[in-house]
Scaffold this active site. Structure first.
Site, PDB file in Angstrom:
ATOM      1  N   LYS A 137      -2.256   1.355 -30.701  1.00 25.80           N
ATOM      2  CA  LYS A 137      -1.188   1.585 -29.719  1.00 25.80           C
ATOM      3  C   LYS A 137      -1.775   2.317 -28.530  1.00 25.80           C
ATOM      4  O   LYS A 137      -2.432   3.328 -28.688  1.00 25.80           O
ATOM      5  CB  LYS A 137      -0.102   2.465 -30.325  1.00 25.80           C
ATOM      6  CG  LYS A 137       0.707   1.782 -31.362  1.00 25.80           C
ATOM      7  CD  LYS A 137       1.885   2.650 -31.739  1.00 25.80           C
ATOM      8  CE  LYS A 137       2.169   2.557 -33.216  1.00 25.80           C
ATOM      9  NZ  LYS A 137       1.939   3.786 -33.935  1.00 25.80           N
ATOM     10  N   GLY A 185      -6.137   7.792 -36.769  1.00 18.28           N
ATOM     11  CA  GLY A 185      -6.961   8.844 -36.181  1.00 18.28           C
ATOM     12  C   GLY A 185      -6.394  10.209 -36.537  1.00 18.28           C
ATOM     13  O   GLY A 185      -5.178  10.362 -36.702  1.00 18.28           O
ATOM     14  N   GLY A 186      -7.260  11.207 -36.701  1.00 17.14           N
ATOM     15  CA  GLY A 186      -6.806  12.571 -36.982  1.00 17.14           C
ATOM     16  C   GLY A 186      -6.118  12.671 -38.318  1.00 17.14           C
ATOM     17  O   GLY A 186      -6.576  12.113 -39.315  1.00 17.14           O
ATOM     18  N   ASP A 187      -4.978  13.341 -38.309  1.00 15.80           N
ATOM     19  CA  ASP A 187      -4.190  13.494 -39.530  1.00 15.80           C
ATOM     20  C   ASP A 187      -2.943  12.625 -39.413  1.00 15.80           C
ATOM     21  O   ASP A 187      -2.310  12.591 -38.349  1.00 15.80           O
ATOM     22  CB  ASP A 187      -3.774  14.968 -39.677  1.00 15.80           C
ATOM     23  CG  ASP A 187      -2.950  15.173 -40.923  1.00 15.80           C
ATOM     24  OD1 ASP A 187      -3.537  15.424 -41.976  1.00 15.80           O
ATOM     25  OD2 ASP A 187      -1.699  15.053 -40.853  1.00 15.80           O
ATOM     26  N   PRO A 227     -10.923  13.080 -36.068  1.00 15.02           N
ATOM     27  CA  PRO A 227     -10.942  12.825 -34.623  1.00 15.02           C
ATOM     28  C   PRO A 227     -12.055  11.883 -34.162  1.00 15.02           C
ATOM     29  O   PRO A 227     -12.109  11.537 -32.990  1.00 15.02           O
ATOM     30  CB  PRO A 227     -11.143  14.218 -34.030  1.00 15.02           C
ATOM     31  CG  PRO A 227     -11.711  15.047 -35.118  1.00 15.02           C
ATOM     32  CD  PRO A 227     -11.318  14.450 -36.417  1.00 15.02           C
ATOM     33  N   ASP A 255      -5.902   1.953 -36.204  1.00 17.79           N
ATOM     34  CA  ASP A 255      -5.449   2.328 -34.859  1.00 17.79           C
ATOM     35  C   ASP A 255      -6.556   2.172 -33.832  1.00 17.79           C
ATOM     36  O   ASP A 255      -7.722   2.085 -34.182  1.00 17.79           O
ATOM     37  CB  ASP A 255      -5.114   3.823 -34.872  1.00 17.79           C
ATOM     38  CG  ASP A 255      -3.725   4.077 -35.377  1.00 17.79           C
ATOM     39  OD1 ASP A 255      -3.025   3.103 -35.645  1.00 17.79           O
ATOM     40  OD2 ASP A 255      -3.367   5.262 -35.488  1.00 17.79           O
ATOM     41  N   MET A 287      -1.867  14.179 -26.292  1.00 17.99           N
ATOM     42  CA  MET A 287      -1.423  13.133 -25.365  1.00 17.99           C
ATOM     43  C   MET A 287      -1.013  13.734 -24.025  1.00 17.99           C
ATOM     44  O   MET A 287      -0.018  13.326 -23.425  1.00 17.99           O
ATOM     45  CB  MET A 287      -0.242  12.350 -25.977  1.00 17.99           C
ATOM     46  CG  MET A 287      -0.646  11.593 -27.219  1.00 17.99           C
ATOM     47  SD  MET A 287       0.749  11.011 -28.181  1.00 17.99           S
ATOM     48  CE  MET A 287       1.176  12.438 -29.153  1.00 17.99           C
ATOM     49  N   PRO A 332     -32.779  44.921 -72.060  1.00 23.67           N
ATOM     50  CA  PRO A 332     -32.545  46.372 -71.982  1.00 23.67           C
ATOM     51  C   PRO A 332     -31.394  46.707 -71.035  1.00 23.67           C
ATOM     52  O   PRO A 332     -30.613  47.608 -71.292  1.00 23.67           O
ATOM     53  CB  PRO A 332     -33.886  46.907 -71.443  1.00 23.67           C
ATOM     54  CG  PRO A 332     -34.884  45.871 -71.824  1.00 23.67           C
ATOM     55  CD  PRO A 332     -34.175  44.555 -71.801  1.00 23.67           C
TER      56      PRO A 332
HETATM   57  C1  LIG Z   1      -1.068   9.560 -31.297  1.00 26.03           C
HETATM   58  S1  LIG Z   1      -1.913  11.071 -31.235  1.00 26.03           S
HETATM   59  C2  LIG Z   1      -2.668  11.064 -32.780  1.00 26.03           C
HETATM   60  C3  LIG Z   1      -3.022  12.415 -33.277  1.00 26.03           C
HETATM   61  C4  LIG Z   1      -3.687  12.411 -34.620  1.00 26.03           C
HETATM   62  N1  LIG Z   1      -2.796  11.986 -35.647  1.00 26.03           N
HETATM   63  C5  LIG Z   1      -4.288  13.760 -34.988  1.00 26.03           C
HETATM   64  O1  LIG Z   1      -3.911  14.383 -35.996  1.00 26.03           O
HETATM   65  O2  LIG Z   1      -5.192  14.180 -34.279  1.00 26.03           O
HETATM   66  C6  LIG Z   1      -3.222  10.686 -30.140  1.00 26.03           C
HETATM   67  C7  LIG Z   1      -3.707  11.890 -29.367  1.00 26.03           C
HETATM   68  O3  LIG Z   1      -4.547  12.691 -30.167  1.00 26.03           O
HETATM   69  C8  LIG Z   1      -5.526  13.320 -29.373  1.00 26.03           C
HETATM   70  N2  LIG Z   1      -6.849  12.915 -29.857  1.00 26.03           N
HETATM   71  C9  LIG Z   1      -7.125  12.115 -30.880  1.00 26.03           C
HETATM   72  N3  LIG Z   1      -8.462  12.019 -31.072  1.00 26.03           N
HETATM   73  C10 LIG Z   1      -9.035  12.789 -30.134  1.00 26.03           C
HETATM   74  C11 LIG Z   1     -10.376  13.113 -29.812  1.00 26.03           C
HETATM   75  N4  LIG Z   1     -11.405  12.612 -30.495  1.00 26.03           N
HETATM   76  N5  LIG Z   1     -10.606  13.946 -28.780  1.00 26.03           N
HETATM   77  C12 LIG Z   1      -9.582  14.471 -28.077  1.00 26.03           C
HETATM   78  N6  LIG Z   1      -8.289  14.209 -28.346  1.00 26.03           N
HETATM   79  C13 LIG Z   1      -8.015  13.373 -29.361  1.00 26.03           C
HETATM   80  C14 LIG Z   1      -5.281  12.855 -27.953  1.00 26.03           C
HETATM   81  O4  LIG Z   1      -4.437  13.800 -27.339  1.00 26.03           O
HETATM   82  C15 LIG Z   1      -4.572  11.558 -28.181  1.00 26.03           C
HETATM   83  O5  LIG Z   1      -3.812  11.182 -27.070  1.00 26.03           O
END
Ligand SMILES: C[S@@+](CC[C@H](N)C(=O)[O-])C[C@H]1O[C@@H](n2cnc3c(N)ncnc32)[C@H](O)[C@@H]1O
Length: 468
Positions: A273, A304-306, A228, A251, A386, A43
């Site tokens: 590194k 690590g990270g991006d 991270p 890494d 860093m 309906p």
């Molecule tokens: C060589 S850079 C790499 C960054 C990475 N490619 C990113 O996108 O996060 C390394 C730095 O990332 C930061 N970092 C990476 N992992 C972290 C975490 N779990 N907590 C805090 N800082 C982090 C620190 O400043 C560290 O010295």
């Protein structure tokens, strides 16, 4: 087996939906996705029906037996009137029309499975109506495992079916050919939207098959961001590639919990590194990637990270590109995003920051080459990667360039990991506070008034706060 699993071709066939609420709308949409012509008898229709993109016929009344004429199947969803549902189901059953009543397997002649749709590949899961929640949980698992572009791979493979049959008449050999194709570089090229590479790899495979050879495995490199630290922050694609790699170069920042998710028998090469301790020079890492891929290996470069945020990922793939090695890049959650989220500090906020800048605090020969003028700006968040070692130098430069000494600063140590610590202060005081806290890193520095929001928004365990 309580029900026969079957996929029904509904293209241009008539389907009846009885009901006008959200569930009836979902059934309508599902039947339309399979190409059915749908008539809805109710309906009134809920506003959900206004979102349907494909037209349907609406009969604004209650069900009549004549509605069943020429219909392949019926969906009933009128939970507000179970007796009405039973009457419609009985009538449909009496005319041998398949009927499904939502959440009432007992009066249905077919039930709807949970599905993972990667058309043309579709996975259907049923618990026979006994435990739909388990079927849905299983579905959720599969959603994360099955590549989103599996359907594209199936369509791509479909266009080669006849050609492959012609080149490889033997069924066993043909099966092996398809297995190699679906588990190798061709499939990866499709998943990563590189159709031209997929076609050229397929041509190589077919050429090799003609001369009764197996094409040498094509090596490739996956440059993957692992986030991270919290393994739950990996992307689906990262995890899939981690599980099919032959060798991994990783890494220092990639924790063991994440490495454990890499295929067990993959070779591990540590290329970490640390300041002043480079196990492998950048040039050597890039060269190793090229050499391993040229040996036909699937090489995972886990970062690590991006990979493209202070990760030197760009440099690594430059050499791959120059050497003609296939690669793909999988983004990861950067430390800035992960740490900010887990520390309860939004990087931008309408009342606090309209811009966010990522900089490196890594000093070259003791010097920080940063555009301080651009960093000391109102309504801006600055994230320093860093920056633990150079923290007092960074803070001094902020002050020297006119920053308010009371500007808030947070240092997030081991962000997103079980031992995460967040230490906060002001530009004038933070270096001393951090020194006293004896942080070990990795750590990220967040500067700006957004840091103050943490008082309200903190949610993740912070080992610097007393547990009450
Ligand atoms: C060589 S850079 C790499 C960054 C990475 N490619 C990113 O996108 O996060 C390394 C730095 O990332 C930061 N970092 C990476 N992992 C972290 C975490 N779990 N907590 C805090 N800082 C982090 C620190 O400043 C560290 O010295």
């Amino acid at each position: 087996m309580k029900h026969l699993p079957a996929f029904i071709d509904l293209k241009d066939r008539s389907v009846l939906v009885v009901g006008g609420q959200a569930m009836a709308c979902r059934r309508t949409a599902m039947a339309q996705r399979a190409g059915a012509r749908v008539t809805v008898v109710a309906p009134q229709l809920s506003p959900d029906f206004g979102n349907l993109r494909t037209p349907f016929v609406h009969q604004a009344r209650t069900f009549e037996a004549a509605d069943l004429a020429g219909v392949v199947l019926v969906f009933v969803a009128c939970e507000e009137d179970p007796d009405y549902e039973s009457r419609v189901a009985k009538r449909a059953g009496g005319q041998d029309v398949l009927v499904n009543v939502a959440d009432r397997a007992d009066i249905s002649t077919f039930i709807m499975p949970s599905i993972v749709d990667r058309s043309p590949i579709v996975v259907a899961i049923s618990s026979g109506g006994e435990a739909p929640i388990l079927a849905r949980m299983l579905r959720a698992r599969l959603e994360s495992l099955v590549p989103a572009a599996l359907g594209k791979l199936a369509t791509f493979a479909g266009t080669y079916r006849d050609r492959v049959k012609e080149v490889i008449p033997d069924v066993q050999r043909r099966r092996r050919f398809w297995e190699r194709m679906a588990g190798g570089a061709v499939a990866e090229s499709i998943y990563s939207e590189q159709p031209d590479t997929a076609k050229s790899l397929m041509a190589d495979m077919l050429e090799a098959a003609k001369s009764d050879r197996e094409a040498a495995p094509t090596g490739e490199v996956y440059l993957v961001g692992s986030g991270p630290g919290d393994p739950d922050l990996l992307t689906f694609r990262a995890l899939r590639l981690m599980q099919q790699a032959d060798v991994v170069l990783h890494d220092r920042l990639v924790p063991e919990e994440i490495l454990e998710l890499v295929r067990r028998d993959a070779d591990r090469i540590y290329v970490g590194k640390k300041q002043g301790d480079h196990s492998m020079k950048q040039e050597e890492i890039s060269r190793t990637l090229v050499n391993l891929a040229k040996q036909g290996k699937r090489v995972l470069r886990l970062k690590g990270g991006d990979p493209f945020v202070f990760g030197r990922g760009g440099e690594e793939i430059e050499m791959l590109a120059a050497e003609g090695v296939a690669f793909q890049v999988v983004p990861g959650i950067s430390a800035a995003n992960g740490c900010a989220a887990y520390a309860g500090i939004p990087l931008t906020h309408r009342d606090h920051a309209q811009a966010c800048v990522f900089v490196t605090g890594h000093a070259k020969e003791g010097e920080l080459e940063l555009n301080w003028q651009a960093l000391v700006q109102p309504k801006q968040t600055v994230v320093v990667y860093m920056g633990l070692i150079s923290l007092s130098q960074v803070m001094a430069s902020f002050l020297a360039h006119g920053a308010d000494p009371k500007t808030l600063v947070a240092v997030v140590d081991k962000g997103t990991r079980p031992g995460q610590r967040v230490v906060a202060g002001e530009i004038a005081t933070i270096a001393q506070i951090v020194q006293a806290a004896e942080l070990t890193g990795p750590a990220i520095v967040i500067i700006g008034s957004v840091v103050g929001l943490r008082e309200k928004l903190e949610w993740y365990a912070n080992t610097d706060r007393p547990v009450s």
